[in-house]
Write an enzyme that holds these catalytic residues in place. Structure first.
Site, PDB file in Angstrom:
ATOM      1  NE  ARG A  72      -4.117  -1.662   2.170  1.00 44.99           N
ATOM      2  CZ  ARG A  72      -5.099  -1.647   3.033  1.00 44.99           C
ATOM      3  NH1 ARG A  72      -5.065  -0.830   4.053  1.00 44.99           N
ATOM      4  NH2 ARG A  72      -6.136  -2.428   2.870  1.00 44.99           N
TER       5      ARG A  72
ATOM      6  CG  ASP B  10     -13.308   7.184   9.463  1.00 46.25           C
ATOM      7  OD1 ASP B  10     -13.899   6.079   9.585  1.00 46.25           O
ATOM      8  OD2 ASP B  10     -12.102   7.265   9.137  1.00 46.25           O
TER       9      ASP B  10
HETATM   10  C1  LIG Z   1     -13.544  -1.215   8.679  1.00 44.26           C
HETATM   11  S1  LIG Z   1     -14.081   0.467   8.816  1.00 44.26           S
HETATM   12  C2  LIG Z   1     -15.528   0.271   9.831  1.00 44.26           C
HETATM   13  C3  LIG Z   1     -16.712   1.017   9.289  1.00 44.26           C
HETATM   14  C4  LIG Z   1     -18.034   0.771  10.028  1.00 44.26           C
HETATM   15  N1  LIG Z   1     -17.932   1.140  11.420  1.00 44.26           N
HETATM   16  C5  LIG Z   1     -18.471  -0.657   9.885  1.00 44.26           C
HETATM   17  O1  LIG Z   1     -18.336  -1.443  10.816  1.00 44.26           O
HETATM   18  O2  LIG Z   1     -18.934  -1.033   8.797  1.00 44.26           O
HETATM   19  C6  LIG Z   1     -12.871   1.101   9.975  1.00 44.26           C
HETATM   20  C7  LIG Z   1     -12.818   2.617  10.007  1.00 44.26           C
HETATM   21  O3  LIG Z   1     -12.088   3.022  11.170  1.00 44.26           O
HETATM   22  C8  LIG Z   1     -11.398   4.203  10.867  1.00 44.26           C
HETATM   23  N2  LIG Z   1     -10.315   4.412  11.848  1.00 44.26           N
HETATM   24  C9  LIG Z   1      -9.161   3.729  11.985  1.00 44.26           C
HETATM   25  N3  LIG Z   1      -8.423   4.246  12.974  1.00 44.26           N
HETATM   26  C10 LIG Z   1      -9.145   5.270  13.499  1.00 44.26           C
HETATM   27  C11 LIG Z   1      -8.908   6.206  14.555  1.00 44.26           C
HETATM   28  N4  LIG Z   1      -7.776   6.196  15.282  1.00 44.26           N
HETATM   29  N5  LIG Z   1      -9.864   7.128  14.814  1.00 44.26           N
HETATM   30  C12 LIG Z   1     -11.006   7.158  14.088  1.00 44.26           C
HETATM   31  N6  LIG Z   1     -11.289   6.315  13.069  1.00 44.26           N
HETATM   32  C13 LIG Z   1     -10.349   5.377  12.781  1.00 44.26           C
HETATM   33  C14 LIG Z   1     -10.895   3.958   9.453  1.00 44.26           C
HETATM   34  O4  LIG Z   1     -10.573   5.172   8.787  1.00 44.26           O
HETATM   35  C15 LIG Z   1     -12.080   3.216   8.818  1.00 44.26           C
HETATM   36  O5  LIG Z   1     -12.935   4.087   8.110  1.00 44.26           O
END
Ligand SMILES: C[S@@+](CC[C@H](N)C(=O)[O-])C[C@H]1O[C@@H](n2cnc3c(N)ncnc32)[C@H](O)[C@@H]1O
Length: 297
Positions: free
Chosen positions: A45, A154
């Site tokens: 990536r 997010d």
């Molecule tokens: C797999 S997605 C989950 C989306 C949704 N909650 C679901 O379960 O379908 C994970 C998300 O967590 C966010 N994320 C990762 N680290 C984070 C952080 N430290 N603070 C806020 N968001 C974060 C990522 O940008 C991503 O959009």
């Protein structure tokens, strides 16, 4: 020069020490826990990103992202290290619990003016927050919706912009139940080939950028918090701190929904009771029978 020589000349070295330095930064800045097994994924990536920025080594890239004027590059790094996979009505049982056990019982109080606040923490491209909005509009009649708001946050500003736009492919909205889709999913003449979320949903949701391991510029309390498939990227200490912070942000009796492979652990468990699969409820008072308390692991 053979093709093999050309690609070898372009390969950017990525030592274990480079990976460790990157993993430390990811933990410090974003709370992410990058296991050594993620090294090939991280390389595939990020090496593209280094090439785009004409940077020829990982130490030079880490130096670059640490510069204050490179905050955009830090955002690119977050996007490269996290997964945004999500879908409409993912783990649908959570929305059934939200409706039946959280929102419907609040209807009378909401009609008398009580605030209803919901939070999608780690909302990715917004599907989760729009599902919360559809469920809320379906659960609460108009008089009870006067003071209903949904916060959706997010860490990734690019994905937040997509969420705010509320535009999806017809394939993505296939998992929206037909009764909801007929009310709140619209074709969009301005965006051929895409469908948009109804204004009534968009008006309920405030999208914003927020790093969950940093300070939160709001106080709550929330009636329900969805933080699903986010904490899985954090180490256990970071997770436990997060669970406790969510618990502190919940109304007594409020709900916490987490991802299917996640479990609350640590101090927050003494204030939560199980409320279904990967669903927790903040204990309204401390005299809850001990057998209904969530056990420490
Ligand atoms: C797999 S997605 C989950 C989306 C949704 N909650 C679901 O379960 O379908 C994970 C998300 O967590 C966010 N994320 C990762 N680290 C984070 C952080 N430290 N603070 C806020 N968001 C974060 C990522 O940008 C991503 O959009």
């Amino acid at each position: 020069m053979s093709l093999q020589h050309i690609s070898a000349a372009k390969a950017i070295p990525f030592s274990d020490a480079d990976f460790d330095a990157l993993a430390q930064l990811a933990r410090r800045e974003f709370g992410l826990s990058l296991a050594p097994s993620k090294k090939p994924l991280v390389y595939s990536r990020l090496s593209r990103r280094l090439k785009d920025r004409a940077v020829d080594s990982f130490p030079a890239y880490l130096d670059l992202v640490s510069r204050p004027e490179e905050s955009n590059e830090k955002q690119e790094l977050i996007s490269a290290l996290t997964t945004n996979v999500t879908s409409f009505f993912r783990e649908e049982h959570h929305f059934k619990t939200l409706k039946a056990d959280c929102l419907s019982p609040l209807q009378d109080a909401a009609e008398r003016g009580r605030r209803i606040r919901l939070w999608s923490a780690g909302c990715s491209s917004g599907q989760e927050a729009y599902c919360m909005a559809m469920t809320a509009l379906d659960s609460l009649p108009p008089p009870a919706r006067q003071d209903l708001r949904i916060l959706a946050t997010d860490i990734d500003p690019q994905i937040i912009q997509k969420a705010r736009n509320g535009l999806y492919s017809a394939e993505e909205v296939q998992s929206v139940p037909a009764a909801y889709a007929s009310k709140w999913v619209q074709t969009d003449a301005a965006h051929p080939g895409q469908v948009s979320m109804h204004k009534d949903l968009r008006d309920l949701i405030a999208f914003g950028e927020l790093n969950l391991i940093a300070a939160w510029p709001f106080q709550g309390p929330f009636d329900a918090i969805f933080c699903r498939n986010v904490a899985i990227y954090f180490d256990q200490e970071t997770q436990q701190t997060l669970w406790q912070r969510f618990c502190d942000m919940l109304h007594p009796g409020g709900f916490l929904f987490i991802g299917h492979s996640e479990r609350v652990s640590g101090s927050a468990l003494s204030q939560l009771e199980a409320a279904g699969v990967t669903s927790y409820r903040k204990i309204a008072h401390s005299r809850l029978p001990t057998d209904r308390r969530v056990k420490w692991d």
